[in-house]
Enzyme design. Structure first.
Site, mmCIF file in Angstrom:
data_model
loop_
_atom_site.group_PDB
_atom_site.id
_atom_site.type_symbol
_atom_site.label_atom_id
_atom_site.label_comp_id
_atom_site.label_asym_id
_atom_site.label_seq_id
_atom_site.Cartn_x
_atom_site.Cartn_y
_atom_site.Cartn_z
ATOM 1 N N GLY A 129 1.047 -36.437 -31.228
ATOM 2 C CA GLY A 129 0.312 -35.390 -30.515
ATOM 3 C C GLY A 129 0.331 -34.076 -31.275
ATOM 4 N N TYR A 130 -0.408 -34.015 -32.380
ATOM 5 C CA TYR A 130 -0.523 -32.770 -33.144
ATOM 6 C C TYR A 130 -1.857 -32.081 -32.835
ATOM 7 C CZ TYR A 130 3.427 -33.236 -36.507
ATOM 8 O OH TYR A 130 4.655 -33.285 -37.107
ATOM 9 N N GLU A 250 4.231 -38.645 -43.540
ATOM 10 C CA GLU A 250 2.949 -39.248 -43.152
ATOM 11 C C GLU A 250 2.044 -39.391 -44.381
ATOM 12 O OE1 GLU A 250 0.854 -37.177 -40.033
ATOM 13 O OE2 GLU A 250 -0.888 -38.516 -40.167
ATOM 14 N N SER A 388 -7.016 -33.014 -43.647
ATOM 15 C CA SER A 388 -8.157 -33.447 -44.477
ATOM 16 C C SER A 388 -7.855 -33.198 -45.955
ATOM 17 C CB SER A 388 -9.420 -32.673 -44.070
ATOM 18 O OG SER A 388 -9.294 -31.331 -44.504
ATOM 19 N N ASN A 389 -8.634 -33.854 -46.818
ATOM 20 C CA ASN A 389 -8.362 -33.705 -48.257
ATOM 21 C C ASN A 389 -8.613 -32.277 -48.754
ATOM 22 O OD1 ASN A 389 -7.540 -36.289 -48.221
ATOM 23 N ND2 ASN A 389 -8.954 -37.050 -49.781
ATOM 24 N N GLU A 390 -9.511 -31.560 -48.074
ATOM 25 C CA GLU A 390 -9.695 -30.152 -48.454
ATOM 26 C C GLU A 390 -8.389 -29.387 -48.209
ATOM 27 O OE1 GLU A 390 -11.833 -31.843 -46.555
ATOM 28 O OE2 GLU A 390 -13.579 -31.946 -47.871
HETATM 29 C C1 LIG Z 1 -9.432 -41.623 -37.142
HETATM 30 C C2 LIG Z 1 -8.594 -40.412 -36.922
HETATM 31 C C3 LIG Z 1 -7.334 -40.545 -36.369
HETATM 32 C C4 LIG Z 1 -6.555 -39.421 -36.110
HETATM 33 N N1 LIG Z 1 -5.337 -39.601 -35.499
HETATM 34 C C5 LIG Z 1 -4.617 -38.523 -35.121
HETATM 35 C C6 LIG Z 1 -3.416 -38.679 -34.380
HETATM 36 O O1 LIG Z 1 -2.984 -39.798 -34.091
HETATM 37 N N2 LIG Z 1 -2.755 -37.577 -33.979
HETATM 38 C C7 LIG Z 1 -3.189 -36.315 -34.289
HETATM 39 O O2 LIG Z 1 -2.515 -35.352 -33.924
HETATM 40 N N3 LIG Z 1 -4.335 -36.129 -34.990
HETATM 41 C C8 LIG Z 1 -5.062 -37.195 -35.409
HETATM 42 N N4 LIG Z 1 -6.242 -37.022 -36.104
HETATM 43 C C9 LIG Z 1 -6.755 -35.670 -36.284
HETATM 44 C C10 LIG Z 1 -6.757 -35.143 -37.699
HETATM 45 O O3 LIG Z 1 -5.487 -34.748 -38.109
HETATM 46 C C11 LIG Z 1 -7.764 -33.997 -37.743
HETATM 47 O O4 LIG Z 1 -9.044 -34.550 -37.504
HETATM 48 C C12 LIG Z 1 -7.775 -33.269 -39.064
HETATM 49 O O5 LIG Z 1 -6.596 -32.533 -39.229
HETATM 50 C C13 LIG Z 1 -9.004 -32.329 -39.218
HETATM 51 O O6 LIG Z 1 -9.091 -31.481 -38.119
HETATM 52 P P1 LIG Z 1 -10.473 -31.337 -37.308
HETATM 53 O O7 LIG Z 1 -10.958 -32.696 -36.966
HETATM 54 O O8 LIG Z 1 -10.231 -30.384 -36.195
HETATM 55 O O9 LIG Z 1 -11.508 -30.729 -38.330
HETATM 56 P P2 LIG Z 1 -11.667 -29.201 -38.735
HETATM 57 O O10 LIG Z 1 -10.326 -28.582 -38.897
HETATM 58 O O11 LIG Z 1 -12.615 -28.551 -37.788
HETATM 59 O O12 LIG Z 1 -12.328 -29.316 -40.152
HETATM 60 C C14 LIG Z 1 -13.746 -29.534 -40.324
HETATM 61 C C15 LIG Z 1 -14.037 -29.537 -41.814
HETATM 62 O O13 LIG Z 1 -13.741 -28.252 -42.376
HETATM 63 C C16 LIG Z 1 -12.838 -28.378 -43.475
HETATM 64 N N5 LIG Z 1 -11.882 -27.263 -43.466
HETATM 65 C C17 LIG Z 1 -11.226 -26.750 -42.392
HETATM 66 N N6 LIG Z 1 -10.422 -25.741 -42.769
HETATM 67 C C18 LIG Z 1 -10.547 -25.611 -44.111
HETATM 68 C C19 LIG Z 1 -9.952 -24.750 -45.085
HETATM 69 N N7 LIG Z 1 -9.055 -23.822 -44.737
HETATM 70 N N8 LIG Z 1 -10.317 -24.916 -46.376
HETATM 71 C C20 LIG Z 1 -11.212 -25.860 -46.739
HETATM 72 N N9 LIG Z 1 -11.827 -26.706 -45.848
HETATM 73 C C21 LIG Z 1 -11.496 -26.577 -44.561
HETATM 74 C C22 LIG Z 1 -12.109 -29.676 -43.221
HETATM 75 O O14 LIG Z 1 -11.626 -30.251 -44.432
HETATM 76 C C23 LIG Z 1 -13.215 -30.536 -42.610
HETATM 77 O O15 LIG Z 1 -14.007 -31.095 -43.613
HETATM 78 C C24 LIG Z 1 -7.024 -38.131 -36.427
HETATM 79 C C25 LIG Z 1 -8.281 -37.988 -37.017
HETATM 80 C C26 LIG Z 1 -9.060 -39.102 -37.272
HETATM 81 C C27 LIG Z 1 -10.409 -38.919 -37.894
#
Ligand SMILES: Cc1cc2nc3c(=O)[nH]c(=O)nc-3n(C[C@H](O)[C@H](O)[C@H](O)COP(=O)(O)OP(=O)(O)OC[C@H]3O[C@@H](n4cnc5c(N)ncnc54)[C@H](O)[C@@H]3O)c2cc1C
Length: 403
Positions: A129-130, A250, A388-390
């Site tokens: 739950g992050y 992780e 994300s990879n970014e």
């Molecule tokens: C299949 C799947 C399973 C998951 N499972 C879990 C889970 O079990 N528990 C949990 O806690 N989370 C989980 N996640 C969540 C995951 O950790 C987040 O989706 C991830 O951290 C990205 O956050 P966001 O989706 O809010 O995208 P955003 O933060 O809104 O990002 C949108 C885009 O903007 C880019 N971006 C954002 N900020 C920056 C920056 N500072 N510099 C450059 N680029 C940037 C990102 O790379 C991305 O491309 C899961 C996600 C997926 C897709």
């Protein structure tokens, strides 16, 4: 440098193969053959994890005194290679790979005694739950509140993208316990029993069409959920430190072995499919693409071995795990792309009837075809979850390159 394995390592390999032959049943193989992921259904997943536990392999990287294996880097490599070659299931990562190391490092003795044996035995299924709506990459902005009420916290808010939460017994959660000062300094790390009144799990159905209960991600709602203060890890408002430690584990998983077995699958498909009247595998362009991937995956494997060496010496994975996650997932995605290219037209149909568990529908083309496209789409997630990879680029720039 001698890169061959010693007789003792080869006999370890034989032991791993024997375990797989015995425990990775034909029934499990059938299920995975049709799965877009490497997970079994919950019942079979538990059987597989119990088998790993009985064998003493439930948490290979944990310190030996807590139930780890004490394997050398070479033994980890052999294990991962054989598991990937056989296409055997991946253990659910949230217990042994994620919260386990945090409890070992920061938990109280009674927390270790209570939770670690159950994680090893897979008596408890954990979820993470992050993330929250609006707090993903910018995780420190999270707003799920935990307000102290005597010897409990009262938790309100929601977590999103919670993988397999529909099966989980426990969730580890980042919650806001203070709104003063720096955002990172108002976060605590709680262990929450999923059976506590006030918790609701709602499925999120994705474009892959996987319907409940086979879906992968959820939103979890907390409505006045009472959590004993004794379930907090470490100090109040210090959760960010533990959260980052967990992310190193992780991100620092094993990528190379499964990419290599993916490349073997590409080779096989390309030897079956024709291009210009000859097997695709004979096309120089296609062979070059495979060779490039093979070279890149070697580099990833060397990084993995370095991290394993550090863990063996009692160190933490460190920011290098971000390099591994970034390259590992990029190459993993490149393999899924190449597999689709090798398959050609058969990558087009979405054979949902064939893929439905228990169905007796025949595939339109070769048996290896129907999962290729679902796996391609499913693996897009890997460059998003865990940061994300970014974001990994940003971490590397700051913590490794000092920019
Ligand atoms: C299949 C799947 C399973 C998951 N499972 C879990 C889970 O079990 N528990 C949990 O806690 N989370 C989980 N996640 C969540 C995951 O950790 C987040 O989706 C991830 O951290 C990205 O956050 P966001 O989706 O809010 O995208 P955003 O933060 O809104 O990002 C949108 C885009 O903007 C880019 N971006 C954002 N900020 C920056 C920056 N500072 N510099 C450059 N680029 C940037 C990102 O790379 C991305 O491309 C899961 C996600 C997926 C897709």
């Amino acid at each position: 440098m001698d890169l061959s394995f010693s007789p003792a390592e080869e006999s370890f390999r034989a032991e791993v193969k024997e375990f797989i032959d015995k425990e990775f049943t034909a029934d499990m193989q059938d299920v995975l053959k049709k799965s877009p992921t490497n997970y079994l259904d919950p019942e079979r997943q538990r059987i597989w994890q119990k088998a790993l536990y009985e064998q003493g392999w439930a948490a290979p990287k944990w310190p030996v005194e807590h139930g780890g294996t004490g394997w050398t880097a070479a033994e980890h490599y052999i294990y991962e290679t054989e598991i990937s070659k056989a296409g055997a299931p991946r253990p659910i990562a949230f217990g042994a790979r994620m919260v386990g190391p945090v409890i070992i490092q920061f938990g109280r003795p009674d927390q270790k005694e209570r939770f670690l044996p159950r994680i090893l035995a897979f008596d408890d299924w954990w979820c993470q739950g992050y993330s929250e709506p609006g707090s993903g990459s910018d995780l420190a902005s999270l707003s799920t509140r935990a307000v102290r009420d005597g010897d409990h916290y009262v938790v309100n808010g929601s977590k999103i993208w919670t993988t397999l939460a529909q099966h989980a017994d426990w969730i580890f959660c980042l919650v806001r316990t203070s709104t003063e000062g720096k955002r990172q300094e108002g976060i605590s790390f709680l262990l929450i029993d999923m059976n506590t009144p006030g918790i609701r799990v709602e499925p999120i159905v994705l474009i892959d069409g996987e319907q409940p209960p086979h879906h992968e991600v959820n939103q979890v709602f907390f409505d006045d959920v009472r959590v004993p203060v004794e379930n907090r890890i470490g100090e109040e408002n210090q959760g960010w430190t533990y959260a980052k430690y967990l992310l190193e584990f992780e991100r620092g998983g094993s990528y190379g072995a499964s990419i290599r077995s993916g490349i073997e699958k590409v080779r096989y498909i390309a030897s079956q499919e024709n291009s210009n009247g000859r097997p695709l595998i004979e096309e120089p362009d296609f062979r070059t693409k495979i060779a490039r991937l093979e070279m890149e995956v070697r580099a990833v494997e060397i990084s993995e071995l370095r991290i394993l060496g550090a863990l063996g010496a009692g160190e933490r994975p460190g920011a290098e795990s971000s390099v591994l996650k970034m390259r590992g997932t990029e190459l993993g995605q490149a393999v899924t792309e190449l597999t689709m290219q090798a398959l050609g037209y058969y990558a087009q149909p979405h054979e949902i009837e064939y893929l439905t568990p228990g169905s007796n529908v025949e595939p339109l083309g070769p048996e290896y075809a129907p999962t290729v496209t679902p796996r391609y789409f499913n693996y897009r997630k890997a460059s998003i979850y865990g940061g994300s990879n970014e974001i990994q680029h940003n971490i590397i720039a700051k913590l490794i390159l000092g920019l």
